[in-house]
Design a protein around this motif. Structure first.
Motif, PDB file in Angstrom:
ATOM      1  N   LEU A  43     -21.517  45.970  25.962  1.00  0.00           N
ATOM      2  CA  LEU A  43     -22.230  47.091  25.973  1.00  0.00           C
ATOM      3  C   LEU A  43     -21.659  48.114  27.074  1.00  0.00           C
ATOM      4  O   LEU A  43     -21.858  49.354  26.785  1.00  0.00           O
ATOM      5  CB  LEU A  43     -23.988  46.686  26.386  1.00  0.00           C
ATOM      6  N   GLU A  44     -21.244  47.319  28.109  1.00  0.00           N
ATOM      7  CA  GLU A  44     -20.849  48.195  29.234  1.00  0.00           C
ATOM      8  C   GLU A  44     -19.451  48.987  28.766  1.00  0.00           C
ATOM      9  O   GLU A  44     -19.178  50.108  28.992  1.00  0.00           O
ATOM     10  CB  GLU A  44     -20.386  47.329  30.382  1.00  0.00           C
ATOM     11  N   LYS A  45     -18.697  48.197  27.915  1.00  0.00           N
ATOM     12  CA  LYS A  45     -17.425  49.105  27.348  1.00  0.00           C
ATOM     13  C   LYS A  45     -17.911  50.166  26.334  1.00  0.00           C
ATOM     14  O   LYS A  45     -17.227  51.310  26.379  1.00  0.00           O
ATOM     15  CB  LYS A  45     -16.375  48.087  26.498  1.00  0.00           C
ATOM     16  N   GLU A  46     -18.828  50.155  25.702  1.00  0.00           N
ATOM     17  CA  GLU A  46     -19.461  50.907  24.790  1.00  0.00           C
ATOM     18  C   GLU A  46     -19.848  52.274  25.718  1.00  0.00           C
ATOM     19  O   GLU A  46     -19.444  53.549  25.427  1.00  0.00           O
ATOM     20  CB  GLU A  46     -20.558  50.358  23.799  1.00  0.00           C
ATOM     21  N   VAL A  47     -20.606  52.123  26.805  1.00  0.00           N
ATOM     22  CA  VAL A  47     -20.921  52.958  27.738  1.00  0.00           C
ATOM     23  C   VAL A  47     -19.752  53.496  28.288  1.00  0.00           C
ATOM     24  O   VAL A  47     -19.766  54.917  28.309  1.00  0.00           O
ATOM     25  CB  VAL A  47     -21.901  52.403  28.665  1.00  0.00           C
ATOM     26  N   ASP A  48     -18.991  53.063  28.958  1.00  0.00           N
ATOM     27  CA  ASP A  48     -17.652  53.526  29.467  1.00  0.00           C
ATOM     28  C   ASP A  48     -16.872  54.291  28.508  1.00  0.00           C
ATOM     29  O   ASP A  48     -16.644  55.483  28.952  1.00  0.00           O
ATOM     30  CB  ASP A  48     -16.745  52.695  30.011  1.00  0.00           C
ATOM     31  N   ASP A  49     -16.796  54.024  27.275  1.00  0.00           N
ATOM     32  CA  ASP A  49     -15.890  54.553  26.328  1.00  0.00           C
ATOM     33  C   ASP A  49     -16.523  55.838  25.608  1.00  0.00           C
ATOM     34  O   ASP A  49     -15.975  56.926  25.735  1.00  0.00           O
ATOM     35  CB  ASP A  49     -15.709  53.759  24.985  1.00  0.00           C
ATOM     36  N   LEU A  50     -17.818  56.003  25.610  1.00  0.00           N
ATOM     37  CA  LEU A  50     -18.691  57.011  25.155  1.00  0.00           C
ATOM     38  C   LEU A  50     -18.645  58.209  26.433  1.00  0.00           C
ATOM     39  O   LEU A  50     -18.461  59.480  26.027  1.00  0.00           O
ATOM     40  CB  LEU A  50     -20.146  56.719  24.671  1.00  0.00           C
ATOM     41  N   HIS A  51     -18.826  57.585  27.708  1.00  0.00           N
ATOM     42  CA  HIS A  51     -18.758  58.541  28.712  1.00  0.00           C
ATOM     43  C   HIS A  51     -17.505  59.276  28.849  1.00  0.00           C
ATOM     44  O   HIS A  51     -17.568  60.190  28.987  1.00  0.00           O
ATOM     45  CB  HIS A  51     -19.486  57.735  29.959  1.00  0.00           C
ATOM     46  N   GLU A  52     -16.584  58.325  28.659  1.00  0.00           N
ATOM     47  CA  GLU A  52     -15.235  58.947  28.799  1.00  0.00           C
ATOM     48  C   GLU A  52     -14.872  60.198  27.761  1.00  0.00           C
ATOM     49  O   GLU A  52     -14.290  60.931  27.943  1.00  0.00           O
ATOM     50  CB  GLU A  52     -14.078  58.009  28.500  1.00  0.00           C
ATOM     51  N   ARG A  53     -15.366  59.988  26.511  1.00  0.00           N
ATOM     52  CA  ARG A  53     -15.297  60.877  25.380  1.00  0.00           C
ATOM     53  C   ARG A  53     -16.012  62.166  25.895  1.00  0.00           C
ATOM     54  O   ARG A  53     -15.493  63.238  25.450  1.00  0.00           O
ATOM     55  CB  ARG A  53     -15.789  60.276  24.111  1.00  0.00           C
ATOM     56  N   PHE A  54     -17.105  61.909  26.484  1.00  0.00           N
ATOM     57  CA  PHE A  54     -18.027  63.125  26.791  1.00  0.00           C
ATOM     58  C   PHE A  54     -17.287  63.981  27.924  1.00  0.00           C
ATOM     59  O   PHE A  54     -17.250  65.065  27.783  1.00  0.00           O
ATOM     60  CB  PHE A  54     -19.402  62.495  27.124  1.00  0.00           C
ATOM     61  N   CYS A  55     -16.758  63.270  28.700  1.00  0.00           N
ATOM     62  CA  CYS A  55     -16.113  63.981  30.159  1.00  0.00           C
ATOM     63  C   CYS A  55     -14.731  64.819  29.508  1.00  0.00           C
ATOM     64  O   CYS A  55     -14.489  65.951  29.875  1.00  0.00           O
ATOM     65  CB  CYS A  55     -15.860  62.965  31.246  1.00  0.00           C
ATOM     66  N   GLU A  56     -13.985  64.024  28.500  1.00  0.00           N
ATOM     67  CA  GLU A  56     -12.979  64.582  28.034  1.00  0.00           C
ATOM     68  C   GLU A  56     -13.559  65.770  27.247  1.00  0.00           C
ATOM     69  O   GLU A  56     -12.585  66.775  27.117  1.00  0.00           O
ATOM     70  CB  GLU A  56     -12.234  63.593  27.047  1.00  0.00           C
ATOM     71  N   GLU A  57     -14.367  65.812  26.459  1.00  0.00           N
ATOM     72  CA  GLU A  57     -14.876  66.935  25.740  1.00  0.00           C
ATOM     73  C   GLU A  57     -15.562  68.070  26.499  1.00  0.00           C
ATOM     74  O   GLU A  57     -14.927  69.113  26.181  1.00  0.00           O
ATOM     75  CB  GLU A  57     -15.973  66.431  24.578  1.00  0.00           C
ATOM     76  N   ILE A  58     -16.028  67.825  27.411  1.00  0.00           N
ATOM     77  CA  ILE A  58     -16.553  69.012  28.637  1.00  0.00           C
ATOM     78  C   ILE A  58     -15.293  69.586  29.173  1.00  0.00           C
ATOM     79  O   ILE A  58     -15.236  71.089  28.942  1.00  0.00           O
ATOM     80  CB  ILE A  58     -17.271  68.328  29.546  1.00  0.00           C
ATOM     81  N   LEU A  59     -14.241  68.959  29.645  1.00  0.00           N
ATOM     82  CA  LEU A  59     -13.009  69.370  29.757  1.00  0.00           C
ATOM     83  C   LEU A  59     -12.120  70.486  28.815  1.00  0.00           C
ATOM     84  O   LEU A  59     -11.630  71.284  29.022  1.00  0.00           O
ATOM     85  CB  LEU A  59     -12.130  68.225  30.439  1.00  0.00           C
ATOM     86  N   HIS A  60     -12.353  69.794  27.776  1.00  0.00           N
ATOM     87  CA  HIS A  60     -11.650  70.582  26.582  1.00  0.00           C
ATOM     88  C   HIS A  60     -12.366  71.824  26.457  1.00  0.00           C
ATOM     89  O   HIS A  60     -11.678  72.775  25.873  1.00  0.00           O
ATOM     90  CB  HIS A  60     -11.550  69.498  25.411  1.00  0.00           C
ATOM     91  N   LEU A  61     -13.504  71.712  26.205  1.00  0.00           N
ATOM     92  CA  LEU A  61     -14.204  72.934  25.902  1.00  0.00           C
ATOM     93  C   LEU A  61     -14.105  74.009  27.081  1.00  0.00           C
ATOM     94  O   LEU A  61     -13.987  75.187  26.713  1.00  0.00           O
ATOM     95  CB  LEU A  61     -15.826  72.731  25.806  1.00  0.00           C
ATOM     96  N   PHE A  62     -13.902  73.526  28.401  1.00  0.00           N
ATOM     97  CA  PHE A  62     -13.750  74.458  29.576  1.00  0.00           C
ATOM     98  C   PHE A  62     -12.202  75.174  29.261  1.00  0.00           C
ATOM     99  O   PHE A  62     -12.125  76.553  29.242  1.00  0.00           O
ATOM    100  CB  PHE A  62     -13.690  74.140  30.824  1.00  0.00           C
ATOM    101  N   GLU A  63     -11.306  74.376  29.125  1.00  0.00           N
ATOM    102  CA  GLU A  63      -9.891  74.822  28.952  1.00  0.00           C
ATOM    103  C   GLU A  63      -9.789  75.624  27.569  1.00  0.00           C
ATOM    104  O   GLU A  63      -9.127  76.659  27.711  1.00  0.00           O
ATOM    105  CB  GLU A  63      -8.902  73.683  28.875  1.00  0.00           C
ATOM    106  N   LYS A  64     -10.439  75.539  26.304  1.00  0.00           N
ATOM    107  CA  LYS A  64     -10.284  76.194  25.245  1.00  0.00           C
ATOM    108  C   LYS A  64     -10.948  77.389  25.361  1.00  0.00           C
ATOM    109  O   LYS A  64     -10.320  78.341  24.898  1.00  0.00           O
ATOM    110  CB  LYS A  64     -10.986  75.282  24.300  1.00  0.00           C
ATOM    111  N   HIS A  65     -12.059  77.587  26.190  1.00  0.00           N
ATOM    112  CA  HIS A  65     -12.889  78.726  25.846  1.00  0.00           C
ATOM    113  C   HIS A  65     -12.683  79.801  27.278  1.00  0.00           C
ATOM    114  O   HIS A  65     -13.369  80.655  27.326  1.00  0.00           O
ATOM    115  CB  HIS A  65     -14.050  78.521  25.780  1.00  0.00           C
ATOM    116  N   LYS A  66     -12.252  79.116  28.538  1.00  0.00           N
ATOM    117  CA  LYS A  66     -12.244  79.999  29.524  1.00  0.00           C
ATOM    118  C   LYS A  66     -11.399  81.350  29.609  1.00  0.00           C
ATOM    119  O   LYS A  66     -12.034  82.396  30.214  1.00  0.00           O
ATOM    120  CB  LYS A  66     -11.530  79.219  30.880  1.00  0.00           C
ATOM    121  N   HIS A  67     -10.386  81.426  28.627  1.00  0.00           N
ATOM    122  CA  HIS A  67      -9.764  82.624  28.526  1.00  0.00           C
ATOM    123  C   HIS A  67     -10.868  83.780  27.885  1.00  0.00           C
ATOM    124  O   HIS A  67     -10.614  84.971  28.362  1.00  0.00           O
ATOM    125  CB  HIS A  67      -8.584  82.524  27.470  1.00  0.00           C
TER     126      HIS A  67
END
Length: 217
Positions: free
Chosen positions: A181-205
């Motif tokens: 369960l902890e691995k699932e939490v960590d994996d989904l959390h990591e995907r969320f953080c990566e997506e937030i960073l991706h959204l920022f970089e993609k749209h900041k221009h």
């Protein structure tokens, strides 16, 4: 988040936003319920108290989703003018915020990443470390802030919402326990953080923020 979670609040009351995000109940700090007018408004929006039990109950009813700012009160105090920060840096407190991920897994619900450009620029604040420590201790936001004309009137600021793809827990995640369960939490959390960073970089221009960076702390 900023001084006040305008991004979450405006999305909750806007009909246009509701068509994009779907109906949801905003999760708000407990102390907001005692603020005159604001408490009434939040009650009208059918808001959810930020306690674990209240969020758990809201998700178990499954009539609407919830919207929340994982950084909470602490996110008010990160970023400039805090010592060691720079005006060209934006911050999201996510690194150790995994409670919302656990809830999503528990109920088998997707997490939809959303970033709002401009929400942190609607007020400015004075850097007083003691108030930050006190706010975290009593879980109530206390800071000296100002907007236009030095009053608590927000600066005129265009907001840009960007939304990523829904992130689903893996099949069978609800049944996992312990290390799995902890691995699932960590994996989904990591995907969320990566997506937030991706959204920022993609749209900041598009927002005119080419010079800015987003830091996950």
């Amino acid at each position: 988040h900023g001084i006040f979670p305008f991004a979450l609040g405006l999305a909750a009351i806007s009909e246009t936003a509701a068509k994009v995000f779907g109906p949801f109940r905003p999760v708000v700090a407990t102390a907001t319920s005692i603020v005159p007018f604001l408490g009434t408004l939040l009650s009208w929006l059918n808001s959810v108290d930020a306690s674990r039990s209240a969020v758990d109950k809201a998700l178990s009813e499954k009539d609407k989703g919830i919207g929340l700012a994982p950084g909470g009160i602490q996110e008010m105090f990160v970023g400039y003018p805090k010592p060691g920060t720079h005006p060209d840096e934006e911050y999201a407190i996510l690194k150790n915020r995994k409670g919302f991920v656990r809830m999503a897994i528990k109920y088998g619900l997707p997490i939809v990443p959303v970033y709002c450009f401009g929400a942190t620029k609607m007020f400015k604040r004075l850097q007083i470390s003691f108030l930050e420590q006190l706010s975290q201790a009593i879980r109530v936001s206390i800071c000296i802030f100002f907007g236009m004309w030095g009053l608590p009137v927000p600066f005129r600021q265009r907001l840009l919402y960007v939304m990523g793809q829904p992130l689903y827990p893996s099949p069978g995640a609800q049944m996992r326990q312990g290390a799995a369960l902890e691995k699932e939490v960590d994996d989904l959390h990591e995907r969320f953080c990566e997506e937030i960073l991706h959204l920022f970089e993609k749209h900041k221009h598009s927002y005119g923020w080419d010079h800015k960076i987003l830091k996950i702390v």
